[in-house]
Design an enzyme around this catalytic site. Structure first.
Site, short mmCIF file in Angstrom:
data_model
loop_
_atom_site.label_atom_id
_atom_site.label_comp_id
_atom_site.label_asym_id
_atom_site.label_seq_id
_atom_site.Cartn_x
_atom_site.Cartn_y
_atom_site.Cartn_z
N GLY A 14 0.77 -1.24 0.00
CA GLY A 14 0.00 0.00 0.00
C GLY A 14 0.80 1.28 0.00
N ARG A 67 -15.67 -14.83 -8.91
CA ARG A 67 -15.09 -13.50 -8.97
C ARG A 67 -16.18 -12.43 -8.80
NH1 ARG A 67 -9.90 -12.61 -10.70
NH2 ARG A 67 -9.49 -14.72 -11.39
N MET A 92 -4.26 -6.87 -6.73
CA MET A 92 -3.85 -7.96 -7.60
C MET A 92 -4.97 -8.95 -7.88
SD MET A 92 -0.97 -6.94 -8.40
CE MET A 92 0.59 -6.20 -7.99
N ASN A 109 -5.86 2.76 -12.37
CA ASN A 109 -4.88 1.77 -11.91
C ASN A 109 -3.49 2.33 -12.16
OD1 ASN A 109 -3.85 -0.80 -11.04
ND2 ASN A 109 -3.45 -1.29 -13.20
N HIS A 111 0.51 1.00 -12.92
CA HIS A 111 1.29 -0.17 -13.31
C HIS A 111 2.76 0.24 -13.47
CE1 HIS A 111 2.12 -4.09 -14.97
NE2 HIS A 111 2.80 -3.50 -15.94
N ALA A 175 8.62 7.28 -8.64
CA ALA A 175 7.88 7.96 -9.71
C ALA A 175 6.38 7.68 -9.59
CB ALA A 175 8.40 7.51 -11.07
C1 GAR Z 1 3.20 -1.05 -7.47
O1 GAR Z 1 4.49 -1.05 -8.02
C2 GAR Z 1 2.15 -1.05 -8.55
O2 GAR Z 1 2.52 -0.29 -9.66
C3 GAR Z 1 2.06 -2.51 -8.89
O3 GAR Z 1 2.12 -3.16 -7.64
C4 GAR Z 1 2.91 -2.38 -6.74
C5 GAR Z 1 2.12 -2.17 -5.49
O4 GAR Z 1 2.90 -1.54 -4.52
N1 GAR Z 1 0.85 -2.81 -9.60
C6 GAR Z 1 0.77 -3.70 -10.59
O5 GAR Z 1 1.70 -4.39 -10.94
C7 GAR Z 1 -0.59 -3.79 -11.27
N2 GAR Z 1 -0.52 -4.59 -12.44
P1 GAR Z 1 2.22 -0.77 -3.32
O6 GAR Z 1 1.26 -1.77 -2.67
O7 GAR Z 1 3.35 -0.40 -2.41
O8 GAR Z 1 1.50 0.42 -3.88
#
Ligand code: GAR
Length: 216
Positions: A14, A67, A92, A109, A111, A175
């Site tokens: 998070g 789902r 996820m 979202n 990524h 970033a």
């Molecule tokens: C982040 O790097 C986000 O961009 C990625 O998961 C991580 C979550 O980190 N998301 C994906 O890969 C979505 N396809 P966080 O829980 O510290 O924000």
């Protein structure tokens, strides 16, 4: 100004959620984070959100047959909290067409790659294996195909000679924490519209949001 009631969906750490919560502390920020939902009850992000005074709900997806059943439970909570915008932040779970369409152009979202390149898991590993020189991150509207949808904001991050998956993901994450609050602000202010599956900007963002290269 009425601030847009926003929910954040998480599955783990998070840190992007934290960046959004931090940005929304400013009363001038156009979105208000009013709910955090996790599909994993053990997600560390839940405690972080709680400490920040944000209401949290864990909805364990493993307790649902389908789902869509899981999403219906989530939708009920989003409706109860009168949510207007949804931000997926390391959430996820693949989503059904029903849920995605319910939140069409209202769900964002983030990524960790320059989409449409390197969709899916372990993008940094694949980036390093391919020897590309620049990667980055993308905030986009959610569509049913994984990591696809109109792009709102991107940041470019250079790959350094001795980068590992860990050092690169840490630099890209920096970033991410910059562009996600910026992108949400643009959407919450009503400066983004989608035309022909492309995000178009109005107001001070006529030429699109800025490209950022965070500290190296
Ligand atoms: C982040 O790097 C986000 O961009 C990625 O998961 C991580 C979550 O980190 N998301 C994906 O890969 C979505 N396809 P966080 O829980 O510290 O924000």
């Amino acid at each position: 100004m009425s601030r847009k009631r926003t929910a954040i969906l998480i599955s783990g750490r998070g840190s992007n959620m934290e960046a959004l919560i931090e940005a929304a502390r400013d009363p001038q920020y156009p979105a208000e984070i009013v709910l955090v939902v996790s599909n994993r009850p053990e997600a560390p992000g839940l405690e972080t959100a709680q400490k920040a005074g944000i209401p949290v709900i864990a909805i364990d997806h493993t307790e649902f047959e389908t789902r869509e059943d899981f999403e219906k439970a989530m939708q009920a909570e989003l409706e109860k909290a009168k949510i207007e915008l949804v931000c997926c932040a390391g959430f996820m779970r693949l989503m059904t067409e029903w849920f995605v369409e319910t939140w069409r152009n209202k769900m964002l979202n983030i990524h960790p790659s320059l989409l449409p390149a390197y969709k899916g898991f372990e993008s940094h590993t694949r980036v390093l294996r391919d020897g590309v020189r620049i990667t980055g991150c993308t905030v986009h509207y959610v569509r049913v195909a994984m990591d696809s949808g109109p792009i709102i904001s991107q940041a470019a991050v250079p790959i350094l000679t001795n980068d590992t998956t860990e050092t690169l993901s840490a630099r890209v994450l920096e970033a991410e924490h910059i562009i996600y609050p910026q992108a949400l602000a643009l959407v919450a202010k009503g400066l983004v519209r989608v035309a022909g599956e492309e995000a178009k900007f109005s107001g001070t963002f006529k030429a699109g949001p800025p490209l950022i290269s965070p500290s190296m």
